[in-house]
Design an enzyme around this catalytic site. Structure first.
Site, PDB file in Angstrom:
ATOM      1  N   GLN A   1      -5.092  -1.802   9.327  1.00 49.38           N
ATOM      2  CA  GLN A   1      -5.026  -3.219   8.886  1.00 49.38           C
ATOM      3  C   GLN A   1      -5.693  -4.316   9.744  1.00 49.38           C
ATOM      4  O   GLN A   1      -5.281  -4.314  11.244  1.00 49.38           O
ATOM      5  CB  GLN A   1      -3.546  -3.286   8.527  1.00 49.38           C
ATOM      6  CG  GLN A   1      -3.076  -4.542   7.872  1.00 49.38           C
ATOM      7  CD  GLN A   1      -3.691  -4.704   6.362  1.00 49.38           C
ATOM      8  OE1 GLN A   1      -3.503  -3.578   5.675  1.00 49.38           O
ATOM      9  NE2 GLN A   1      -4.085  -5.770   5.911  1.00 49.38           N
TER      10      GLN A   1
ATOM     11  N   ASP B   1     -11.645   2.245   3.569  1.00 50.46           N
ATOM     12  CA  ASP B   1     -11.609   0.477   3.450  1.00 50.46           C
ATOM     13  C   ASP B   1     -13.137   0.457   3.292  1.00 50.46           C
ATOM     14  O   ASP B   1     -13.702  -0.835   2.723  1.00 50.46           O
ATOM     15  CB  ASP B   1     -11.299  -0.201   4.900  1.00 50.46           C
ATOM     16  CG  ASP B   1     -10.276  -0.891   4.652  1.00 50.46           C
ATOM     17  OD1 ASP B   1      -9.844  -1.397   3.413  1.00 50.46           O
ATOM     18  OD2 ASP B   1      -9.564  -1.205   5.612  1.00 50.46           O
TER      19      ASP B   1
ATOM     20  N   LYS C   1       0.736  -1.170   0.006  1.00 52.88           N
ATOM     21  CA  LYS C   1       0.025  -0.097   0.143  1.00 52.88           C
ATOM     22  C   LYS C   1       0.924   1.427  -0.123  1.00 52.88           C
ATOM     23  O   LYS C   1       0.730   2.374  -0.760  1.00 52.88           O
ATOM     24  CB  LYS C   1      -0.949  -0.103   1.059  1.00 52.88           C
ATOM     25  CG  LYS C   1      -1.903  -1.077   1.133  1.00 52.88           C
ATOM     26  CD  LYS C   1      -2.895  -1.504   2.353  1.00 52.88           C
ATOM     27  CE  LYS C   1      -3.701  -2.553   2.090  1.00 52.88           C
ATOM     28  NZ  LYS C   1      -4.462  -2.938   3.292  1.00 52.88           N
TER      29      LYS C   1
HETATM   30  N1  GUN Z   1      -6.939  -7.721   5.796  1.00 50.77           N
HETATM   31  C1  GUN Z   1      -7.236  -8.110   4.642  1.00 50.77           C
HETATM   32  N2  GUN Z   1      -7.802  -7.354   3.647  1.00 50.77           N
HETATM   33  C2  GUN Z   1      -7.878  -6.315   4.165  1.00 50.77           C
HETATM   34  C3  GUN Z   1      -8.477  -5.072   3.872  1.00 50.77           C
HETATM   35  O1  GUN Z   1      -9.279  -4.907   2.474  1.00 50.77           O
HETATM   36  N3  GUN Z   1      -8.423  -4.036   4.517  1.00 50.77           N
HETATM   37  C4  GUN Z   1      -7.858  -3.966   5.585  1.00 50.77           C
HETATM   38  N4  GUN Z   1      -7.757  -2.652   6.511  1.00 50.77           N
HETATM   39  N5  GUN Z   1      -7.277  -4.934   6.182  1.00 50.77           N
HETATM   40  C5  GUN Z   1      -7.257  -6.198   5.437  1.00 50.77           C
END
Ligand code: GUN
Length: 295
Positions: free
Chosen positions: A96, A119, A52
Site C-alpha cells: 500500500q 498493482d 480490499k
Molecule cells: N495508494 C493509492 N492508490 C493505490 C493503489 O492503487 N495501489 C497501492 N498499492 N497503493 C495505493
C-alpha cells in the site's frame, strides 16, 4: 446526464470473479491468495486496506494482511516482500502506498515479482502495457476502462484528455486509452492552457488531486467525464470535478464516492484471479516440460 455507477459495475465484476475463485479452490485444493502490506498508520490507507480485505472475502480470495510499524526499515519491508515472492501459495502482492518517510517506494516495489505484481506498477508490467503485450495493468485506469465498457462507451477515435501524469493513474491511463484507439492528450502542472485542452475532450479524465479543479467552463457539451479525485474538504470527500456544475454539461459523469474507487478494488480482485490462474498454468508447464523434452 447519466451517472457512471462504479458501485454497480464493481459488484457485477466481483460477482463474475466468484465462480473463478471457487473453481480454483475445487481444482487445486487451495485458495487464490492476495498479500497486502501496509507500513505505518495513514488513516486513508487503513480504510483502503480494509476495503480490499472485504472485497477478497466476498470474492472468495484468501487475504493475508501485514501491518508493519512506521519505523520499519527498508531491509525489513524488502525481506517480507522476498518471503512472499518465494511463497508459491501467494499469488498477488500489494504494497500500500504512500510509504512513510524515509522509505522509498521505487526500490522496495522492485522486490515484488512481475507475475505477482497485482498493482501493475513494475517496470515489466508497465513496459508490456505500453507495447500492448499481456500484463497486469494498474487497477484504477483499468477500472475506468471497464466502467466505460460496461456503460457502452467506446473510446475508439475519441479525443481523450487525461489531467494528471502520475505513475499510478495518469500515465497508465493514457496508455490504456491509446491501446483502445483514442487520440490522447496528457495535461499536467506545466500545461499552458488547461481549460483550452480540456474543453476539446470527448472523454475527460481528472486525476490530479485538486478539489473541484474541473469546472463547467472546462467541459464540452456532451463529454464523458471521469473523476479520479479523492480530496477531503472540511471533512467531506470531494472529487477533482465540480460535480454540481459539470452535471449540466456532461453526458456521463462519475460520482465521488461510488465512481472510480470501487472499480479500482474490483480490478485488483480481477488481477489477483488472473495472477493465480496464470501461476498454476506456469506450474503445470514447468512439470510438463521435462516430459516433452524426452519426446
Ligand atoms: N495508494 C493509492 N492508490 C493505490 C493503489 O492503487 N495501489 C497501492 N498499492 N497503493 C495505493
Amino acid at each position: 446526464m447519466i451517472l457512471l455507477d462504479g458501485k454497480a459495475a464493481s459488484a457485477a465484476l466481483r460477482g463474475e470473479l466468484r465462480p473463478r475463485a471457487e473453481e480454483f479452490l475445487k481444482r487445486y485444493g487451495r485458495r487464490m491468495t492476495l498479500a497486502v502490506v501496509l507500513v505505518g498508520d495513514d488513516p486513508a490507507s487503513k480504510i483502503y486496506v480494509e476495503n480490499k480485505r472485504r472485497a477478497c472475502e466476498e470474492v472468495g480470495i484468501r487475504s493475508l494482511n501485514y501491518f508493519l510499524p512506521a519505523e520499519t526499515s527498508e531491509g525489513e519491508v524488502c525481506s517480507l516482500l522476498d518471503t512472499l515472492a518465494e511463497d508459491s501459495r501467494v499469488h498477488g502482492i500489494l504494497l500500500q502506498l504512500p510509504l512513510p518517510a524515509p522509505l522509498e517506494a521505487e526500490r522496495i516495489l522492485a522486490h515484488i515479482p512481475t507475475e505477482k505484481d497485482v498493482d501493475g506498477f513494475s517496470a515489466e508490467n508497465i513496459g508490456n502495457l505500453i507495447q500492448r503485450l499481456p500484463c497486469l495493468a494498474p487497477c484504477t485506469p483499468s477500472g475506468i476502462m471497464e466502467l466505460l465498457k460496461r456503460n457502452g462507451i467506446c473510446v475508439r477515435g475519441k479525443r481523450a484528455v487525461v489531467v494528471g501524469r502520475s505513475n499510478i493513474v495518469g500515465r497508465p491511463m493514457a496508455a490504456l486509452l491509446l491501446n483502445a484507439d483514442a487520440t490522447v492528450t496528457v495535461c499536467h502542472s506545466k500545461t499552458v492552457n488547461l481549460r483550452e485542452e480540456c474543453v476539446r475532450a470527448d472523454l475527460l479524465i481528472a486525476a490530479v488531486g485538486k478539489a473541484r479543479l474541473i469546472g463547467a467552463d472546462m467541459v464540452k457539451e456532451g463529454a464523458v467525464v471521469v473523476d479520479v479525485g479523492m480530496n477531503r474538504v472540511n471533512g467531506k470527500l470531494c472529487g477533482d470535478v465540480d460535480f454540481e456544475a459539470v452535471r449540466e454539461k456532461a453526458s456521463y459523469l462519475t460520482p465521488v464516492p461510488g465512481g472510480v474507487g470501487p472499480m479500482t478494488i474490483a480490478m485488483l480482485m480481477k488481477n489477483t484471479c488472473d495472477a493465480a490462474e496464470r501461476s498454476v498454468r506456469n506450474e503445470l508447464f514447468r512439470k510438463i516440460q521435462p516430459i516433452s523434452a524426452r519426446i
